[in-house]
Design a protein around this motif. Structure first.
Motif, mmCIF file in Angstrom:
data_model
loop_
_atom_site.group_PDB
_atom_site.id
_atom_site.type_symbol
_atom_site.label_atom_id
_atom_site.label_comp_id
_atom_site.label_asym_id
_atom_site.label_seq_id
_atom_site.Cartn_x
_atom_site.Cartn_y
_atom_site.Cartn_z
ATOM 1 N N LEU A 35 2.021 2.553 -0.404
ATOM 2 C CA LEU A 35 1.629 1.978 0.878
ATOM 3 C C LEU A 35 0.905 0.645 0.694
ATOM 4 N N GLU A 36 -0.095 0.624 -0.154
ATOM 5 C CA GLU A 36 -0.866 -0.609 -0.347
ATOM 6 C C GLU A 36 -0.012 -1.747 -0.898
ATOM 7 N N PRO A 37 0.848 -1.482 -1.911
ATOM 8 C CA PRO A 37 1.726 -2.563 -2.377
ATOM 9 C C PRO A 37 2.663 -3.096 -1.295
ATOM 10 N N VAL A 38 3.214 -2.216 -0.473
ATOM 11 C CA VAL A 38 4.082 -2.680 0.616
ATOM 12 C C VAL A 38 3.290 -3.584 1.556
ATOM 13 N N MET A 39 2.086 -3.175 1.903
ATOM 14 C CA MET A 39 1.267 -3.970 2.801
ATOM 15 C C MET A 39 0.902 -5.314 2.167
ATOM 16 N N GLY A 40 0.806 -5.312 0.830
ATOM 17 C CA GLY A 40 0.487 -6.550 0.125
ATOM 18 C C GLY A 40 1.675 -7.453 -0.116
ATOM 19 N N GLY A 41 2.882 -6.948 0.171
ATOM 20 C CA GLY A 41 4.075 -7.779 0.072
ATOM 21 C C GLY A 41 4.812 -7.705 -1.246
ATOM 22 N N GLU A 42 4.333 -6.883 -2.207
ATOM 23 C CA GLU A 42 5.034 -6.779 -3.486
ATOM 24 C C GLU A 42 4.863 -5.379 -4.074
ATOM 25 N N ILE A 43 5.986 -4.731 -4.348
ATOM 26 C CA ILE A 43 5.986 -3.392 -4.930
ATOM 27 C C ILE A 43 6.178 -3.529 -6.434
ATOM 28 N N ALA A 44 5.095 -3.410 -7.177
ATOM 29 C CA ALA A 44 5.159 -3.449 -8.643
ATOM 30 C C ALA A 44 5.255 -2.008 -9.131
ATOM 31 N N PHE A 45 6.388 -1.676 -9.783
ATOM 32 C CA PHE A 45 6.627 -0.273 -10.096
ATOM 33 C C PHE A 45 7.542 -0.159 -11.310
ATOM 34 N N ALA A 105 12.908 -2.093 -0.874
ATOM 35 C CA ALA A 105 12.037 -3.179 -0.427
ATOM 36 C C ALA A 105 12.748 -4.042 0.614
ATOM 37 N N ALA A 106 14.034 -4.281 0.413
ATOM 38 C CA ALA A 106 14.808 -5.084 1.371
ATOM 39 C C ALA A 106 14.929 -4.361 2.708
ATOM 40 N N GLU A 107 15.111 -3.048 2.669
ATOM 41 C CA GLU A 107 15.191 -2.274 3.914
ATOM 42 C C GLU A 107 13.864 -2.354 4.680
ATOM 43 N N ILE A 108 12.749 -2.232 3.945
ATOM 44 C CA ILE A 108 11.444 -2.304 4.594
ATOM 45 C C ILE A 108 11.203 -3.713 5.133
ATOM 46 N N SER A 109 11.643 -4.728 4.388
ATOM 47 C CA SER A 109 11.526 -6.110 4.865
ATOM 48 C C SER A 109 12.249 -6.280 6.190
ATOM 49 N N LYS A 110 13.451 -5.748 6.263
ATOM 50 C CA LYS A 110 14.245 -5.861 7.492
ATOM 51 C C LYS A 110 13.560 -5.139 8.648
ATOM 52 N N ALA A 111 12.983 -3.973 8.368
ATOM 53 C CA ALA A 111 12.359 -3.176 9.420
ATOM 54 C C ALA A 111 11.061 -3.794 9.925
ATOM 55 N N THR A 112 10.331 -4.478 9.032
ATOM 56 C CA THR A 112 9.029 -5.020 9.396
ATOM 57 C C THR A 112 9.078 -6.489 9.795
ATOM 58 N N GLY A 113 10.156 -7.181 9.415
ATOM 59 C CA GLY A 113 10.206 -8.614 9.652
ATOM 60 C C GLY A 113 9.322 -9.398 8.715
ATOM 61 N N ARG A 114 8.888 -8.761 7.616
ATOM 62 C CA ARG A 114 8.065 -9.403 6.591
ATOM 63 C C ARG A 114 8.816 -9.384 5.268
ATOM 64 N N GLU A 115 8.489 -10.302 4.387
ATOM 65 C CA GLU A 115 9.126 -10.343 3.080
ATOM 66 C C GLU A 115 8.392 -9.405 2.127
ATOM 67 N N ILE A 116 9.075 -8.348 1.715
ATOM 68 C CA ILE A 116 8.527 -7.392 0.761
ATOM 69 C C ILE A 116 9.347 -7.502 -0.517
ATOM 70 N N GLY A 117 8.704 -7.832 -1.631
ATOM 71 C CA GLY A 117 9.414 -7.982 -2.890
ATOM 72 C C GLY A 117 9.247 -6.771 -3.788
ATOM 73 N N TYR A 118 10.082 -6.706 -4.803
ATOM 74 C CA TYR A 118 9.982 -5.642 -5.803
ATOM 75 C C TYR A 118 9.845 -6.278 -7.178
ATOM 76 N N LEU A 119 8.833 -5.847 -7.927
ATOM 77 C CA LEU A 119 8.575 -6.362 -9.268
ATOM 78 C C LEU A 119 8.625 -5.222 -10.268
ATOM 79 N N PRO A 120 9.679 -5.146 -11.104
ATOM 80 C CA PRO A 120 9.695 -4.097 -12.137
ATOM 81 C C PRO A 120 8.620 -4.368 -13.182
ATOM 82 N N VAL A 121 7.865 -3.331 -13.517
ATOM 83 C CA VAL A 121 6.816 -3.455 -14.538
ATOM 84 C C VAL A 121 6.969 -2.315 -15.534
ATOM 85 N N SER A 122 6.282 -2.426 -16.646
ATOM 86 C CA SER A 122 6.297 -1.365 -17.656
ATOM 87 C C SER A 122 5.374 -0.233 -17.220
#
Length: 279
Positions: A139-149, A196-213
């Motif tokens: 939740l917090e990463p989505v609200m912050g605009g970037e899902i690091a996972f 992330a793209a689906e959530i971006s479309k639903a919210t009208g905000r840019e939500i990115g995804y960052l792959p991390v270790s």
């Protein structure tokens, strides 16, 4: 399928304030069925780490929605579930519905415990919850605009917690689900970038995804106050189950409910409408 004609005894819903348990409680209550919320804040309280709380929570219960916190794959889970199932059967419980994790080998130890309990059982092996993006870890990463996972570009058949709850209630209240193992997935595969793209479309905000270790993810959790040991276990669990082993669809929801599972697009649109992601 027919509704259980046995006396309407209480259903104990463990994790009764969590993502699936809360929904199961709501559904049972709406049908006028007696239900007890199994949580530390419940009346009486239930705590997996305090067996002294178990007897009161089980008193008068004929069925249990069995959810282990934090996860069946964690150390000590199998022993706790074994002790609880023995206590539950001894107290008169005659139906167990276990929420298990899809692709979690450790969870299958607890599945065997339920299978061998001597009472009616149903096992729900669930994929990654859609609601993890709106009610929990992400939740917090989505609200912050970037899902690091730590999921790379692996595809996952995200399943809606509403579907899990519907299947759980059917298994708790109907006679057609005895001895069934349902693998529960959504209707299509998505990568975390797709989600992330689906959530971006639903919210009208840019939500990115960052792959991390896994190490980077665990370090980020620690920075946010999560104990180091728990952070490492969580990162390890996510890395294991999101290694591609679950990148295929199943018909569990259809077999249990006679309908198709909910799509991630519908979940994202409905979640966005609640305002949970802001904006």
């Amino acid at each position: 399928m027919t509704e259980n004609t046995h006396e309407k005894s209480t259903t104990l819903v463990l994790g009764g304030t969590g993502k699936t348990g809360r929904r199961v409680v709501e559904r049972l209550t709406a049908r006028g069925l007696p239900v007890r919320v199994g949580s530390r804040s419940g009346e009486p309280p239930f705590d997996w780490e305090d067996q002294a709380t178990w007897a009161a929570a089980l008193r008068g219960a004929g069925s249990v929605y069995l959810v282990y916190y934090p996860d069946l794959a964690f150390p000590g889970a199998a022993d706790s579930v074994r002790s609880f199932v023995s206590r539950a059967v001894g107290s008169g419980v005659r139906r167990l519905v276990l929420l298990s994790g899809r692709g979690e080998e450790e969870a299958q130890v607890s599945e065997r415990t339920v299978r061998e309990s001597g009472v009616e059982w149903t096992i729900l092996r669930a994929s990654w919850f859609c609601q993890n993006f709106s009610e929990d870890y992400l939740l917090e990463p989505v609200m912050g605009g970037e899902i690091a996972f730590p999921a790379g570009d692996v595809a996952e058949p995200f399943v809606d917690a509403e579907d899990i709850a519907d299947v759980a209630v059917a298994a708790l209240t109907e006679d057609g689900h005895r001895g069934e193992l349902y693998e529960l997935t959504g209707p299509r595969l998505l990568t975390f970038a797709d989600a992330a793209a689906e959530i971006s479309k639903a919210t009208g905000r840019e939500i990115g995804y960052l792959p991390v270790s896994p190490e980077e993810y665990a370090a980020g959790l620690v920075e946010h106050g999560v104990p180091a040991g728990y952070a490492t276990q969580l990162a390890g669990l996510f890395t294991d189950v999101l290694d591609g082993r679950n990148a295929h669809l199943t018909d569990g929801v259809r077999r249990a409910l006679g309908r198709e599972p909910r799509d991630f697009t519908d979940y994202a649109r409905e979640a966005a409408a609640t305002g949970v992601w802001g904006g």
